[in-house]
Design a protein around this motif. Structure first.
Motif, PDB file in Angstrom:
ATOM      1  N   ARG A 379       0.825  -1.220   0.000  1.00  0.00           N
ATOM      2  CA  ARG A 379       0.000   0.000   0.000  1.00  0.00           C
ATOM      3  C   ARG A 379       0.851   1.259   0.000  1.00  0.00           C
ATOM      4  O   ARG A 379       0.570   2.219  -0.738  1.00  0.00           O
ATOM      5  CB  ARG A 379      -0.949   0.001   1.195  1.00  0.00           C
ATOM      6  N   SER A 380       1.891   1.295   0.838  1.00  0.00           N
ATOM      7  CA  SER A 380       2.730   2.506   0.911  1.00  0.00           C
ATOM      8  C   SER A 380       3.454   2.753  -0.408  1.00  0.00           C
ATOM      9  O   SER A 380       3.614   3.908  -0.833  1.00  0.00           O
ATOM     10  CB  SER A 380       3.734   2.387   2.053  1.00  0.00           C
ATOM     11  N   ASP A 381       3.901   1.678  -1.071  1.00  0.00           N
ATOM     12  CA  ASP A 381       4.573   1.832  -2.365  1.00  0.00           C
ATOM     13  C   ASP A 381       3.619   2.439  -3.396  1.00  0.00           C
ATOM     14  O   ASP A 381       4.013   3.316  -4.177  1.00  0.00           O
ATOM     15  CB  ASP A 381       5.084   0.484  -2.870  1.00  0.00           C
ATOM     16  N   SER A 383       0.870   4.235  -2.716  1.00  0.00           N
ATOM     17  CA  SER A 383       0.523   5.594  -2.301  1.00  0.00           C
ATOM     18  C   SER A 383       1.623   6.586  -2.652  1.00  0.00           C
ATOM     19  O   SER A 383       1.350   7.745  -3.009  1.00  0.00           O
ATOM     20  CB  SER A 383       0.252   5.630  -0.793  1.00  0.00           C
ATOM     21  N   ASN A 384       2.876   6.146  -2.556  1.00  0.00           N
ATOM     22  CA  ASN A 384       4.015   7.035  -2.835  1.00  0.00           C
ATOM     23  C   ASN A 384       4.389   7.077  -4.315  1.00  0.00           C
ATOM     24  O   ASN A 384       5.333   7.766  -4.696  1.00  0.00           O
ATOM     25  CB  ASN A 384       5.232   6.589  -2.023  1.00  0.00           C
ATOM     26  N   TRP A 385       3.669   6.324  -5.138  1.00  0.00           N
ATOM     27  CA  TRP A 385       3.955   6.285  -6.578  1.00  0.00           C
ATOM     28  C   TRP A 385       3.592   7.637  -7.205  1.00  0.00           C
ATOM     29  O   TRP A 385       2.442   8.069  -7.160  1.00  0.00           O
ATOM     30  CB  TRP A 385       3.148   5.150  -7.200  1.00  0.00           C
ATOM     31  N   ASP A 386       4.562   8.302  -7.771  1.00  0.00           N
ATOM     32  CA  ASP A 386       4.361   9.606  -8.401  1.00  0.00           C
ATOM     33  C   ASP A 386       3.866   9.415  -9.836  1.00  0.00           C
ATOM     34  O   ASP A 386       4.619   8.968 -10.698  1.00  0.00           O
ATOM     35  CB  ASP A 386       5.678  10.396  -8.384  1.00  0.00           C
ATOM     36  N   SER A 388       2.380  11.998 -11.518  1.00  0.00           N
ATOM     37  CA  SER A 388       2.116  13.339 -12.033  1.00  0.00           C
ATOM     38  C   SER A 388       2.514  13.490 -13.499  1.00  0.00           C
ATOM     39  O   SER A 388       1.901  14.260 -14.236  1.00  0.00           O
ATOM     40  CB  SER A 388       2.856  14.382 -11.190  1.00  0.00           C
ATOM     41  N   LYS A 398      -3.519   3.756 -10.229  1.00  0.00           N
ATOM     42  CA  LYS A 398      -3.169   4.037  -8.828  1.00  0.00           C
ATOM     43  C   LYS A 398      -4.424   4.099  -7.961  1.00  0.00           C
ATOM     44  O   LYS A 398      -4.492   3.463  -6.895  1.00  0.00           O
ATOM     45  CB  LYS A 398      -2.391   5.340  -8.740  1.00  0.00           C
TER      46      LYS A 398
END
Length: 476
Positions: A379-381, A383-386, A388, A398
């Protein structure tokens, strides 16, 4: 204008490109083979007569020489034998646990024979001696079920398909790099060379000789050679290297020793197996399906790594390499073969030529982990996936992975309306399964609310229809 073709415009394939093209064609055959084997394993239960009950086996064995007893009598002898042997085994176990080791039978048949002889004397009208009944019982317990024989054969076939693929990868390397053939340690006499019409024919024969010499050895030795020659070890193509080695050892037991464990197996297997002269390896449906997943992921990773080593300077090879990665990963995902999706993604990290290909593999891996109940570990990976700078499809991915349905639905509508995502992809993409369920439930609630409030005549009529009719498209 001359009719002769302009040779200067003819694009000639380099040895590397030609070798990679042949490797790709052989990979397609490998895929077809393992998929066919997998289909047989999955549908084995639909084959008639694939699993004969042991009572029927016993009856058939007795019937070959016993025409006096009815089938009911033979079946009764079998049924009572099973019950009495089970009872005797429990009593023996209780005695052993109490330390009473006197008069313990030396083996299973030593326990069965007196019980069988007593039943035959009590129930049978046949004059045949107990020896014939003993033989019938041995045939019953020794006979493999047809399903077990099928799975053993499928294991042999799957291992053979992978063996061919490894041989083709080695052949590709030798064809692509002529120096690899020239540095052969084998010495040829003038008489050997003189048999060939030209050096090209001699070189091809040398390549086949080298491939055959490598493939005569075991699977570990194959990858020792590939690691030495072009830097690809078994750990580079599979996270299940030990399991693949053990699967080939099982294949050898089936082919050469009837499936009975021997010293060669015990000395080489990564598994811990106790020595037992009567021990036979077990090959069932789940094991065959697991082996197929390991081998298909490994075969794919091997081909991709060979492409990565030999085709880095060729644009068409890069397109094939990326196309193979995305297509195979997605097909495995559609088939819910999540272990193979994860293993393939782990083993081809850094092999994708295009950035989007690397992202697709990462997303597919995350989907597989989520489907196997491991969302919290990633989950953290996610959530931190950019995302943009990524395309809208990856932004959708995502939100869908994190089950952020409202955000995902908003992006989905945009992608569908601008045709960046097809309706068929929306309906089948495994990533969007939870989102599809969410949208369906949302539309059903909306339809129910309309019915409850009275609605217009058209809406009221539709409220009694099947739920599929009130679920529209999210693009509407």
């Amino acid at each position: 204008m001359s009719d002769d073709p302009d040779d200067s415009k003819v694009v000639k394939e380099s040895p590397r490109v030609r070798a990679l093209r042949h490797l790709y064609y052989s990979y397609l055959q490998f895929t077809e083979s393992v998929e066919a084997i997998r289909d047989l394993a999955l549908h084995s239960h639909t084959s008639e007569g694939v699993n004969i009950p042991r009572k029927a086996v016993f009856r058939e064995a007795v019937r070959k020489w016993n025409t006096d007893d009815s089938e009911e009598i033979i079946d009764e002898i079998y049924s009572q034998l099973i019950r009495r042997v089970a009872q005797e085994a429990e009593e023996l176990l209780a005695r052993v646990e109490q330390g009473d080791l006197e008069n313990i039978p030396s083996g299973p048949m030593a326990m069965v024979q007196p019980i069988l002889a007593s039943l035959v004397e009590e129930l049978s009208q046949c004059d045949a001696g107990p020896w014939n009944w003993d033989i019938a019982w041995r045939k019953t317990i020794d006979r493999k079920s047809r399903k077990e024989a099928l799975f053993s054969s499928l294991l042999v076939s799957a291992a053979s398909a992978f063996e061919i693929q490894v041989g083709d990868a080695i052949r590709c390397h030798l064809r692509a790099i002529p120096q690899a053939v020239e540095s052969s340690e084998k010495q040829y006499s003038y008489a050997d060379v003189a048999k060939f019409c030209n050096l090209e024919a001699f070189k091809n024969a040398s390549i086949e000789d080298r491939v055959e010499s490598v493939m005569r050895k075991d699977v570990s030795s194959w990858f020792d050679w590939t690691n030495k020659k072009f830097g690809v070890n078994i750990s580079d193509v599979s996270g299940y290297g030990d399991e693949i080695v053990e699967a080939f050892l099982r294949r050898n037991l089936i082919v050469h020793n009837g499936g009975v464990v021997n010293d060669i197996y015990l000395s080489k297997t990564p598994r811990k197996v106790a020595r037992n002269d009567d021990f036979k390896i077990v090959v069932d449906q789940q094991y065959v399906l697991s082996v197929i997943d390991w081998l298909q992921a490994a075969g794919t990773a091997l081909v991709v790594r060979v492409f990565d080593k030999l085709g880095s300077a060729d644009e068409s090879s890069a397109v094939i390499q990326d196309g193979l990665l995305t297509e195979v990963s997605y097909e495995l995902l559609l088939a819910k073969r999540y272990g193979a999706v994860i293993d393939l993604a782990d083993c081809v990290q850094g092999c994708a030529k295009a950035a989007d290909t690397a992202l697709i593999l990462k997303v597919n891996r995350w989907i597989a982990l989520k489907e196997t109940g491991k969302l919290e570990s990633i989950r953290s990976d996610i959530s931190n996936w950019d995302v943009s700078a990524a395309s809208m499809r990856f932004v959708l991915a995502k939100h869908a992975l994190l089950d952020e349905h409202d955000e995902a639905e908003s992006i989905l509508k945009t992608l569908l309306s601008t045709r960046q995502l097809s309706q068929s992809h929306w309906q089948t993409w495994p990533l969007l399964e939870n989102l599809r369920r969410y949208v369906k439930e949302k539309e059903l609630k909306s339809a129910s609310a309309t019915c409850a409030s009275g609605g217009n005549a058209l809406t009221s009529t539709r409220c009694g229809d099947d739920e599929e009719e009130v679920v529209g498209t999210v693009a509407d």
